[in-house]
Write an enzyme that holds these catalytic residues in place. Structure first.
Site, PDB file in Angstrom:
ATOM      1  N   PRO A  16      59.533  14.827  33.876  1.00 47.60           N
ATOM      2  CA  PRO A  16      59.402  13.843  33.162  1.00 47.60           C
ATOM      3  C   PRO A  16      60.410  13.653  31.981  1.00 47.60           C
ATOM      4  CG  PRO A  16      57.823  15.257  32.641  1.00 47.60           C
ATOM      5  CD  PRO A  16      58.468  16.176  33.617  1.00 47.60           C
ATOM      6  N   CYS A  17      60.547  12.359  31.412  1.00 44.52           N
ATOM      7  CA  CYS A  17      61.334  12.324  30.228  1.00 44.52           C
ATOM      8  C   CYS A  17      60.411  12.737  29.009  1.00 44.52           C
ATOM      9  CB  CYS A  17      61.320  10.788  30.034  1.00 44.52           C
ATOM     10  SG  CYS A  17      62.307   9.809  31.328  1.00 44.52           S
ATOM     11  N   PRO A  18      60.917  13.315  27.906  1.00 43.15           N
ATOM     12  CA  PRO A  18      62.387  13.274  27.722  1.00 43.15           C
ATOM     13  C   PRO A  18      62.835  14.864  28.319  1.00 43.15           C
ATOM     14  CG  PRO A  18      61.412  13.945  25.882  1.00 43.15           C
ATOM     15  CD  PRO A  18      60.227  13.763  26.808  1.00 43.15           C
TER      16      PRO A  18
END
Lengths: 79, 271
Positions: A16-18
């Site tokens: 996932p981000c970040p």
């Protein structure tokens, strides 16, 4: 595209981000200027954000293309 | 040195920063910082430096935690009242970040021992609460050419300056000699708002991080003055003084001095 020679591949599908950008950034730091990295990223925020942030760091985005539900980001390391 | 998975996660929000990255994080993990005083300034400074992953943090203090400290000395807590401040701080810093090697130096600095203590560190943070220590630390850092972050607080006011010996003004360029005993209200008499200590201690942590990362502009030759009542910050230029008693052209202070500990002497007489 057969004329781009990929030096390294980073599979960040499911990351996932970040954290996907953090990993991309660290990988690029470890590479020499001019070398080419291919990053595999999920659809949606990941491909959008990582592309924008990588560009903002000054690297050259060579190609962004969709492949069977995920994305390929091809970057040339600057500096 | 390469970052481990959990370190990449822990420091991700600063690795993302332009001009920090993995290389910057490795510099921080390799950094060695000495904090003098685990009090109002040293507490917030130590907390942020440990959180940022400074690899080695030395903390010097000879006091024990007292209940009246907790209003501003936020590295300690109710459970460590009575414990040596350096031990209390070490417990808390290790709990925040096991990457950090904390050296608890339960001692009072003197002209005899300070040079050996500061030697192994990259930069020194002065969070002391008395003039004898402040001058001793300044002088030792100037003589050893050790970068120093000075912070001072008084009631609702705070100040900070970074000293790069030989390059920028030192504490004696600002104030050549300590005030005479009794001239300035002592530590216990004056009072201090905890948040003022927090603001200045965090400014000092920020100076250390920039120094180790080699980014931005330090408060070298610039005294930052904070007033909490009107929430103002201003910077006052402080040039190097050619007549400075320690870093000037003809220094008169050539060895370390143990000034009278007027605070503690006064206390002893009262007892």
């Amino acid at each position: 595209m057969s004329d781009i020679k990929i030096d390294q591949i980073l599979d960040l599908k499911g990351v996932p981000c970040p954290m996907n950008f953090v990993k991309t950034k660290l990988k690029l730091e470890s590479m020499q200027a001019g070398k080419i990295l291919e990053v595999l990223l999920d659809d949606g925020e990941p491909i959008k954000n990582v592309t924008a942030s990588t560009k903002e760091e000054g690297h050259e985005i060579l190609k962004v293309e969709e492949k069977n539900g995920y994305w390929n980001l091809i970057v040339r390391k600057s500096r | 040195m390469s970052l481990k998975e959990d370190q990449i996660e822990r420091y991700s929000r600063q690795i993302i920063l332009p001009r920090v990255g993995g290389k910057g994080q490795e510099k921080l993990l390799g950094g060695k910082v000495l904090i003098i005083g685990a009090g109002g300034l040293g507490s917030p400074c130590a907390l942020y430096l440990a959180s940022a992953g400074i690899g080695t943090i030395g903390i010097v203090d000879s006091d024990k935690v007292e209940l009246n400290n907790l209003q501003r000395q936020i590295v300690h807590d109710t459970n460590t009242v009575g414990v040596a401040k350096v031990e209390s701080a070490k417990q808390r810093l290790n709990a925040i970040n096991p990457d950090v090697k904390v050296k608890a130096l339960n001692m009072r600095l003197t002209s005899k021992n300070i040079t050996d203590v500061i030697k192994e560190y990259d930069i020194v943070v002065d969070g002391s609460d008395n003039f004898p220590t402040r001058y001793l630390v300044n002088d030792a850092c100037v003589l050893e050419k050790k970068p120093l972050s000075h912070g001072g607080i008084f009631r609702f006011d705070g100040q900070a300056i970074t000293i790069l010996p030989g390059k920028s003004a030192c504490y004696r360029c600002l104030f050549p000699e300590p005030p005479p005993p009794g001239f300035v209200p002592s530590c216990q008499e004056a009072g201090i708002l905890g948040a003022v200590a927090g603001a200045i201690g965090v400014i000092q942590a920020n100076e250390v991080l920039k120094y180790i990362l080699n980014i931005g502009d330090l408060l070298a030759g610039k005294l930052l003055v904070f007033n909490a009542l009107d929430s103002s910050f201003r910077q006052v230029k402080v040039p190097k003084d050619p007549k400075c008693p320690i870093c000037g052209e003809k220094p008169t202070v050539t060895k370390l001095i143990d000034y009278e500990q007027f605070c503690s002497i006064k206390k002893k007489k009262e007892e």
